[in-house]
Design an enzyme around this catalytic site. Structure first.
Site, mmCIF file in Angstrom:
data_model
loop_
_atom_site.group_PDB
_atom_site.id
_atom_site.type_symbol
_atom_site.label_atom_id
_atom_site.label_comp_id
_atom_site.label_asym_id
_atom_site.label_seq_id
_atom_site.Cartn_x
_atom_site.Cartn_y
_atom_site.Cartn_z
ATOM 1 N N ASN A 7 108.867 -0.468 15.689
ATOM 2 C CA ASN A 7 108.991 0.989 15.613
ATOM 3 C C ASN A 7 107.729 1.468 14.899
ATOM 4 O OD1 ASN A 7 109.611 3.626 15.209
ATOM 5 N ND2 ASN A 7 111.529 3.253 14.100
ATOM 6 N N ARG A 93 110.286 1.009 20.199
ATOM 7 C CA ARG A 93 111.009 2.273 20.156
ATOM 8 C C ARG A 93 110.028 3.393 20.537
ATOM 9 N NH1 ARG A 93 112.171 6.313 15.336
ATOM 10 N NH2 ARG A 93 113.586 7.688 16.443
ATOM 11 N N HIS A 182 117.975 10.338 19.353
ATOM 12 C CA HIS A 182 118.957 9.388 18.805
ATOM 13 C C HIS A 182 119.777 8.724 19.911
ATOM 14 C CE1 HIS A 182 119.147 11.931 14.844
ATOM 15 N NE2 HIS A 182 118.281 10.934 14.697
ATOM 16 N N ASN A 213 119.073 11.286 7.935
ATOM 17 C CA ASN A 213 118.167 12.380 7.547
ATOM 18 C C ASN A 213 117.988 13.334 8.715
ATOM 19 O OD1 ASN A 213 117.325 12.323 4.840
ATOM 20 N ND2 ASN A 213 116.319 10.363 5.262
ATOM 21 N N ARG A 243 115.413 19.595 8.147
ATOM 22 C CA ARG A 243 115.269 20.451 9.346
ATOM 23 C C ARG A 243 116.409 21.454 9.410
ATOM 24 N NH1 ARG A 243 115.047 15.471 13.311
ATOM 25 N NH2 ARG A 243 113.781 14.209 11.926
ATOM 26 N N ARG A 286 123.738 11.741 -1.352
ATOM 27 C CA ARG A 286 124.434 11.205 -2.537
ATOM 28 C C ARG A 286 124.243 12.137 -3.726
ATOM 29 N NH1 ARG A 286 121.911 5.509 -1.080
ATOM 30 N NH2 ARG A 286 120.394 7.028 -0.420
ATOM 31 N N ILE A 333 124.795 9.074 6.379
ATOM 32 C CA ILE A 333 125.820 10.006 5.900
ATOM 33 C C ILE A 333 127.146 9.743 6.612
ATOM 34 C CG2 ILE A 333 126.475 12.461 5.840
ATOM 35 C CD1 ILE A 333 123.446 13.096 5.497
ATOM 36 N N ASN A 336 128.799 6.592 5.237
ATOM 37 C CA ASN A 336 129.082 6.458 3.799
ATOM 38 C C ASN A 336 129.683 7.673 3.115
ATOM 39 O OD1 ASN A 336 127.828 3.754 3.339
ATOM 40 N ND2 ASN A 336 126.038 4.827 4.133
ATOM 41 N N GLU A 387 120.224 0.458 15.695
ATOM 42 C CA GLU A 387 119.306 0.817 16.775
ATOM 43 C C GLU A 387 118.373 -0.340 17.131
ATOM 44 O OE1 GLU A 387 118.760 4.437 14.318
ATOM 45 O OE2 GLU A 387 118.149 5.355 16.205
HETATM 46 P P1 ADP Z 1 117.345 8.025 8.429
HETATM 47 O O1 ADP Z 1 117.574 9.160 9.377
HETATM 48 O O2 ADP Z 1 116.153 8.228 7.571
HETATM 49 O O3 ADP Z 1 117.466 6.658 9.065
HETATM 50 P P2 ADP Z 1 119.821 7.278 7.118
HETATM 51 O O4 ADP Z 1 120.633 7.034 8.346
HETATM 52 O O5 ADP Z 1 119.427 6.113 6.293
HETATM 53 O O6 ADP Z 1 118.558 8.173 7.423
HETATM 54 O O7 ADP Z 1 120.653 8.310 6.217
HETATM 55 C C1 ADP Z 1 120.126 8.823 5.029
HETATM 56 C C2 ADP Z 1 121.152 9.747 4.425
HETATM 57 O O8 ADP Z 1 122.352 9.008 4.170
HETATM 58 C C3 ADP Z 1 120.691 10.329 3.093
HETATM 59 O O9 ADP Z 1 121.050 11.702 3.022
HETATM 60 C C4 ADP Z 1 121.526 9.527 2.095
HETATM 61 O O10 ADP Z 1 121.756 10.266 0.923
HETATM 62 C C5 ADP Z 1 122.809 9.344 2.881
HETATM 63 N N1 ADP Z 1 123.638 8.289 2.285
HETATM 64 C C6 ADP Z 1 123.373 6.979 2.219
HETATM 65 N N2 ADP Z 1 124.349 6.328 1.508
HETATM 66 C C7 ADP Z 1 125.243 7.274 1.135
HETATM 67 C C8 ADP Z 1 126.459 7.279 0.364
HETATM 68 N N3 ADP Z 1 126.953 6.144 -0.135
HETATM 69 N N4 ADP Z 1 127.099 8.449 0.201
HETATM 70 C C9 ADP Z 1 126.600 9.595 0.687
HETATM 71 N N5 ADP Z 1 125.467 9.673 1.406
HETATM 72 C C10 ADP Z 1 124.792 8.542 1.633
#
Ligand code: ADP
Length: 403
Positions: A7, A93, A182, A213, A243, A286, A333, A336, A387
């Site tokens: 990637n 990718r 995505h 994100n 965004r 978080r 998000i 988690n 992915e």
């Molecule tokens: P990217 O799009 O950069 O791959 P990710 O899929 O890693 O992003 O997601 C990042 C988001 O996930 C951030 O907002 C992070 O705070 C959130 N996140 C990760 N772990 C947790 C958690 N345990 N609780 C709440 N939010 C989380």
């Protein structure tokens, strides 16, 4: 055989090396800040005894080629790849494949030309991918390379979903339409969901929510995408880390006419200074959740806007699909943030979406799981996305078809 997934961005390369027999990850990591005064190398691998190892270094990586040279040296040193011809395929990718590609393709000159044509639509992504493809071609001339597009899964949308209601020539002459992104993640979790539901993907109606994100929703009917929230670019749709997602297009005109921003400044503002960051000053969910719990009104607003927008899309896609088997949460998000899942599903019981609060919050649970009650007509699933694995498997499949 082995499959390498790359990637490549404008100043970074993320990679994973898989053993294709069992899709075990042999090595993964990244090369960051390529071309800057101090670059970064992160190399994680599994040694012969099965233990996880890692190497982290700050060093000079002037070019992408120097970065891939370092990667090959690390792989050789730890006997993870003694000969490049152990590679059955390299999966690249690629964010934007426009309307050209509805599946992964083995890369040739015509594919490179098409990815080049899409640079105007993905200026932050496609140029970096092209550098990665060319450098890998140079270093691995005998290994077939496959482009796996974020847009491909969404190519099944009909014009009623992908066209914008703007003058026809903007579509016919300038290709301005919804593409969606995505796709690799939405496709991957849809396949996992089908397994969990115990029926073929072609019989599944799903709403998938990739919430990282960047964030997007996808309506999947009979296993195929019929609508998705991202558009011409990844700016449209849900509230994201930085965004804005959906907004009245007149906001852009207003920013330019009344606030004096030029196109670059508007681009920067909507892509990098908006979303959660714009509302409450941070984009890490978080931290936003803990600030909201401590009474921070802006953090609370950011969460409220995020889940309000999610509900809007779930409702819209429910109406498009008519019947839904499962609502799927994925991404950092989605996988988690229990509070986001709770607030998104709250009030949707009349749509048949009934969350099991204990299952939603159970700390010991991770991996793919169902978090709705047994009585819920729509299953609510949490499915960790992967992915890289999807790219590796699709790359190998594309190469096998071409043999
Ligand atoms: P990217 O799009 O950069 O791959 P990710 O899929 O890693 O992003 O997601 C990042 C988001 O996930 C951030 O907002 C992070 O705070 C959130 N996140 C990760 N772990 C947790 C958690 N345990 N609780 C709440 N939010 C989380």
């Amino acid at each position: 055989m082995k499959v390498l997934v790359l990637n490549t961005g404008s100043s970074s390369i993320k990679y994973q090396l898989f053993l294709s027999d069992n899709w075990h990850v042999l090595a993964h990591g990244m090369l960051a800040r390529i071309g800057e005064t101090e670059s970064e190398l992160k190399f994680n691998w599994t040694d012969a005894s099965g233990a996880s190892q890692s190497r982290h270094a700050q060093l000079s990586i002037p070019t992408h080629q120097a970065g891939l040279d370092l990667l090959i040296a690390d792989l050789r040193e730890h006997e993870l790849l003694t000969d490049v011809n152990e590679l059955a395929a390299i999966g690249h990718r690629v964010v934007h494949g426009g309307a050209y590609f509805n599946r992964p393709v083995v890369i040739d000159d015509a594919v490179i030309a098409a990815i080049e044509q899409m640079v105007a639509l993905a200026p932050l992504h496609n140029p970096g991918h092209l550098v990665g493809i060319r450098v890998a071609q140079h270093l691995f001339p005998t290994v077939p390379a496959v482009a796996v597009f974020d847009t491909a899964f969404h190519q099944t949308m009909l014009p009623i979903a992908y066209r914008y209601a703007i003058p026809e020539f903007l579509y016919t002459e300038h290709q301005i339409r919804r593409y969606g992104f995505h796709g690799t993640s939405h496709h991957y979790v849809a396949k996992c969901a089908a397994l969990m539901l115990g029926k073929p993907l072609a019989q599944c109606n799903l709403i998938t929510l990739h919430l990282g994100n960047g964030a997007s929703a996808c309506a999947i009917q009979g296993g195929q995408c019929i609508d998705t929230s991202m558009g011409l670019t990844p700016l449209e749709g849900l509230v994201m880390g930085t965004r804005s997602g959906d907004l009245d297009p007149a906001v852009v005109i207003y920013l330019m006419k009344n606030i004096g921003l030029d196109a670059t400044a508007v681009d920067q503002m909507l892509n990098r200074q908006s979303g959660l960051l714009g509302i409450c000053g941070v984009n890490d969910m978080r931290e936003i959740e803990s600030r909201a719990a401590a009474g921070d009104a802006q953090a609370e607003l950011a969460i409220g806007m995020t889940t309000h927008r999610l509900k809007k899309y779930i409702g819209a896609y429910y109406a498009e699909l008519e019947q839904v088997d499962a609502l799927v949460f994925t991404g950092g998000i989605g996988e988690n943030a229990t509070g986001i899942r709770h607030r998104t599903c709250a009030g949707l019981e009349n749509l048949g979406i009934i969350l099991d609060d204990a299952a939603n919050t159970a700390r010991e649970l991770n991996g793919a799981r169902c978090i709705s009650t047994a009585a819920s007509p729509v299953q609510v699933l949490v499915i960790p996305t992967n992915e890289e694995l999807e790219i590796a498997q699709q790359a190998l499949a594309a190469v096998s078809i071409n043999v």
